[in-house]
Write a protein that holds these residues in place. Structure first.
Motif, PDB file in Angstrom:
ATOM      1  N   THR A   1       0.807  -1.225   0.000  1.00  0.00           N
ATOM      2  CA  THR A   1       0.000   0.000   0.000  1.00  0.00           C
ATOM      3  C   THR A   1       0.836   1.270   0.000  1.00  0.00           C
ATOM      4  OG1 THR A   1      -0.145   0.051   2.426  1.00  0.00           O
ATOM      5  CG2 THR A   1      -1.826  -1.221   1.252  1.00  0.00           C
ATOM      6  N   SER A   2       2.112   1.180   0.371  1.00  0.00           N
ATOM      7  CA  SER A   2       2.979   2.357   0.397  1.00  0.00           C
ATOM      8  C   SER A   2       3.755   2.556  -0.889  1.00  0.00           C
ATOM      9  CB  SER A   2       3.965   2.269   1.582  1.00  0.00           C
ATOM     10  OG  SER A   2       3.274   2.156   2.802  1.00  0.00           O
ATOM     11  N   SER A   3       3.483   1.757  -1.887  1.00  0.00           N
ATOM     12  CA  SER A   3       4.179   1.887  -3.163  1.00  0.00           C
ATOM     13  C   SER A   3       3.885   3.258  -3.778  1.00  0.00           C
ATOM     14  CB  SER A   3       3.740   0.785  -4.124  1.00  0.00           C
ATOM     15  OG  SER A   3       4.371   0.924  -5.374  1.00  0.00           O
ATOM     16  N   PRO A   4       4.909   3.998  -4.182  1.00  0.00           N
ATOM     17  CA  PRO A   4       4.692   5.370  -4.645  1.00  0.00           C
ATOM     18  C   PRO A   4       4.146   5.508  -6.061  1.00  0.00           C
ATOM     19  CG  PRO A   4       7.026   4.830  -4.717  1.00  0.00           C
ATOM     20  CD  PRO A   4       6.342   3.656  -4.110  1.00  0.00           C
ATOM     21  N   ASP A   5       4.424   4.562  -6.942  1.00  0.00           N
ATOM     22  CA  ASP A   5       4.018   4.781  -8.335  1.00  0.00           C
ATOM     23  C   ASP A   5       3.497   3.519  -9.031  1.00  0.00           C
ATOM     24  OD1 ASP A   5       6.511   3.515  -8.437  1.00  0.00           O
ATOM     25  OD2 ASP A   5       7.566   5.380  -8.897  1.00  0.00           O
ATOM     26  N   ILE A   6       4.357   2.513  -9.228  1.00  0.00           N
ATOM     27  CA  ILE A   6       3.972   1.335 -10.001  1.00  0.00           C
ATOM     28  C   ILE A   6       2.835   0.573  -9.328  1.00  0.00           C
ATOM     29  CG2 ILE A   6       4.753  -0.847 -10.984  1.00  0.00           C
ATOM     30  CD1 ILE A   6       7.516   0.309 -11.220  1.00  0.00           C
ATOM     31  N   GLY A   7       2.892   0.439  -8.028  1.00  0.00           N
ATOM     32  CA  GLY A   7       1.870  -0.305  -7.297  1.00  0.00           C
ATOM     33  C   GLY A   7       0.467   0.219  -7.535  1.00  0.00           C
ATOM     34  N   PRO A   8       0.216   1.496  -7.294  1.00  0.00           N
ATOM     35  CA  PRO A   8      -1.132   2.039  -7.544  1.00  0.00           C
ATOM     36  C   PRO A   8      -1.576   1.897  -8.998  1.00  0.00           C
ATOM     37  CG  PRO A   8       0.131   3.529  -6.171  1.00  0.00           C
ATOM     38  CD  PRO A   8       1.080   2.465  -6.621  1.00  0.00           C
ATOM     39  N   ASP A   9      -0.631   2.072  -9.943  1.00  0.00           N
ATOM     40  CA  ASP A   9      -0.974   1.912 -11.360  1.00  0.00           C
ATOM     41  C   ASP A   9      -1.446   0.496 -11.650  1.00  0.00           C
ATOM     42  OD1 ASP A   9      -0.327   4.526 -11.881  1.00  0.00           O
ATOM     43  OD2 ASP A   9       1.705   4.077 -12.609  1.00  0.00           O
ATOM     44  N   GLN A  10      -0.770  -0.489 -11.069  1.00  0.00           N
ATOM     45  CA  GLN A  10      -1.142  -1.889 -11.308  1.00  0.00           C
ATOM     46  C   GLN A  10      -2.496  -2.214 -10.692  1.00  0.00           C
ATOM     47  OE1 GLN A  10       1.171  -2.282 -13.823  1.00  0.00           O
ATOM     48  NE2 GLN A  10       0.943  -4.419 -13.228  1.00  0.00           N
ATOM     49  N   VAL A  11      -2.798  -1.645  -9.552  1.00  0.00           N
ATOM     50  CA  VAL A  11      -4.100  -1.892  -8.926  1.00  0.00           C
ATOM     51  C   VAL A  11      -5.209  -1.247  -9.752  1.00  0.00           C
ATOM     52  CG1 VAL A  11      -5.480  -1.620  -6.835  1.00  0.00           C
ATOM     53  CG2 VAL A  11      -3.031  -2.061  -6.649  1.00  0.00           C
ATOM     54  N   ARG A  12      -4.945  -0.062 -10.303  1.00  0.00           N
ATOM     55  CA  ARG A  12      -5.936   0.579 -11.186  1.00  0.00           C
ATOM     56  C   ARG A  12      -6.184  -0.271 -12.419  1.00  0.00           C
ATOM     57  NH1 ARG A  12      -2.582   5.110 -10.180  1.00  0.00           N
ATOM     58  NH2 ARG A  12      -3.465   6.482  -8.569  1.00  0.00           N
ATOM     59  N   ILE A  13      -5.106  -0.813 -12.996  1.00  0.00           N
ATOM     60  CA  ILE A  13      -5.247  -1.693 -14.158  1.00  0.00           C
ATOM     61  C   ILE A  13      -6.085  -2.907 -13.792  1.00  0.00           C
ATOM     62  CG2 ILE A  13      -3.973  -3.273 -15.663  1.00  0.00           C
ATOM     63  CD1 ILE A  13      -1.722  -1.197 -15.741  1.00  0.00           C
ATOM     64  N   MET A  14      -5.820  -3.479 -12.633  1.00  0.00           N
ATOM     65  CA  MET A  14      -6.579  -4.644 -12.181  1.00  0.00           C
ATOM     66  C   MET A  14      -8.067  -4.311 -12.080  1.00  0.00           C
ATOM     67  SD  MET A  14      -6.250  -6.711  -8.563  1.00  0.00           S
ATOM     68  CE  MET A  14      -4.778  -7.630  -8.979  1.00  0.00           C
ATOM     69  N   ALA A  15      -8.396  -3.154 -11.505  1.00  0.00           N
ATOM     70  CA  ALA A  15      -9.795  -2.752 -11.354  1.00  0.00           C
ATOM     71  C   ALA A  15     -10.465  -2.547 -12.712  1.00  0.00           C
ATOM     72  CB  ALA A  15      -9.884  -1.473 -10.517  1.00  0.00           C
ATOM     73  N   LYS A  16      -9.757  -1.938 -13.665  1.00  0.00           N
ATOM     74  CA  LYS A  16     -10.315  -1.714 -15.004  1.00  0.00           C
ATOM     75  C   LYS A  16     -10.544  -3.034 -15.726  1.00  0.00           C
ATOM     76  CE  LYS A  16      -8.316   2.893 -15.729  1.00  0.00           C
ATOM     77  NZ  LYS A  16      -7.376   3.701 -16.551  1.00  0.00           N
ATOM     78  N   VAL A  17      -9.623  -3.957 -15.568  1.00  0.00           N
ATOM     79  CA  VAL A  17      -9.764  -5.265 -16.210  1.00  0.00           C
ATOM     80  C   VAL A  17     -10.987  -5.997 -15.677  1.00  0.00           C
ATOM     81  CG1 VAL A  17      -8.720  -7.558 -16.410  1.00  0.00           C
ATOM     82  CG2 VAL A  17      -7.327  -5.523 -16.764  1.00  0.00           C
ATOM     83  N   ILE A  18     -11.197  -5.942 -14.387  1.00  0.00           N
ATOM     84  CA  ILE A  18     -12.354  -6.604 -13.784  1.00  0.00           C
ATOM     85  C   ILE A  18     -13.648  -6.014 -14.320  1.00  0.00           C
ATOM     86  CG2 ILE A  18     -13.536  -7.111 -11.620  1.00  0.00           C
ATOM     87  CD1 ILE A  18     -10.850  -8.595 -12.142  1.00  0.00           C
TER      88      ILE A  18
END
Length: 272
Positions: free
Chosen positions: A141-158
């Motif tokens: 959860t503390s990831s500054p950049d790549i982490g949040p981007d990947q979670v957003r991608i995951m949400a869009k894919v779903i």
């Protein structure tokens, strides 16, 4: 015959043969050592009547070396055979694909059993996800950049798959369980999509699961008590039998990832 027995008997035979030859070279005192010898009476050179002089020690060392090298080579070959066998043990054996019935290629084993704690503070394991397609991501959860981007991608894919009446369960596994408590995971994932399941737990349990899925992560100290976590940011598509079907890197955007997952789902539905 097993490889270790072959090496043992080959080496034994070579050493025995070498030991029989060495005394024959070492004990003999009669050496034909003629070359060009000068006659005391006639003062002229006679033709050679024997063989060239051969040093006994040189001959013995050459002979023994010739018989000592093969066991060394055999030992080295045995070591290579052992390493190859050890690598094969960590690979999936060639067999029939459960969907297509065709022969599957040898591939490293990815995935395995796990026991973690979800964002509702409940203990879960891999058995709880059987029967569902899962999109699995390792982050924090503390990831500054790549982490949040990947979670957003995951949400869009779903969302994209849901519009096509295809259900895939998104699962987020933290690689920073020391800071990502169940409450922290729940609050963080709710900002992206409440359908994302958050998993954490003891450090040892998280590390074991990361190793099972070949996920790299490393703690990087920052100023003060702060730190970052380097990771491979891999995302996995897992079938209803909890077997990894595909692994995706950060080079996929939401549209590309949706298309690839859709292909896999259709392929497995046809072959089911």
């Amino acid at each position: 015959m097993p490889i270790y027995r072959f090496i043992f008997f080959s080496a034994k035979h070579r050493f025995a043969h070498a030991s029989n030859l060495l005394p024959r070279f070492g004990s003999s005192k009669r050496i034909q050592s003629c070359g060009y010898t000068k006659s005391a009476k006639n003062n002229y050179y006679k033709k050679p009547t024997g063989h060239p002089v051969v040093n006994v020690e040189t001959q013995a060392s050459r002979s023994s070396g010739a018989y000592f090298i093969p066991p060394i080579l055999l030992g080295f070959g045995g070591l290579l055979a052992f390493l190859h066998y050890n690598d094969e043990r960590r690979a999936v054996k060639i067999g029939k694909d459960s969907y297509t019935g065709s022969d599957t290629a040898v591939a490293p084993i990815i995935g395995g059993p796990f026991t973690l704690v979800n964002s509702e503070n409940q203990i879960v394991n891999e058995q709880d996800f059987l029967g569902n397609w899962v999109l699995l991501y390792f982050g924090y959860t503390s990831s500054p950049d790549i982490g949040p981007d990947q979670v957003r991608i995951m949400a869009k894919v779903i969302d994209t798959l849901a519009k096509k009446n295809l259900k895939v369960l998104p699962v987020f596994v933290t690689i920073d369980p020391q800071r990502d408590t169940p409450a922290q995971l729940r609050a963080y994932l709710k900002e992206f999509d409440p359908r994302i399941v958050g998993l954490g737990g003891p450090v040892s349990a998280v590390r074991q699961m990361a190793q099972e899925y070949r996920v790299y992560f490393k703690k990087v100290e920052e100023e003060g008590d702060d730190y970052l976590v380097e990771s491979s940011h891999s995302m996995y598509l897992i079938d209803p039998k909890m077997k990894v079907v595909r692994c995706f890197g950060v080079e996929y955007n939401a549209e590309q990832l949706s298309k690839e997952i859709l292909k896999e789902l259709k392929k497995h539905q046809v072959n089911a």
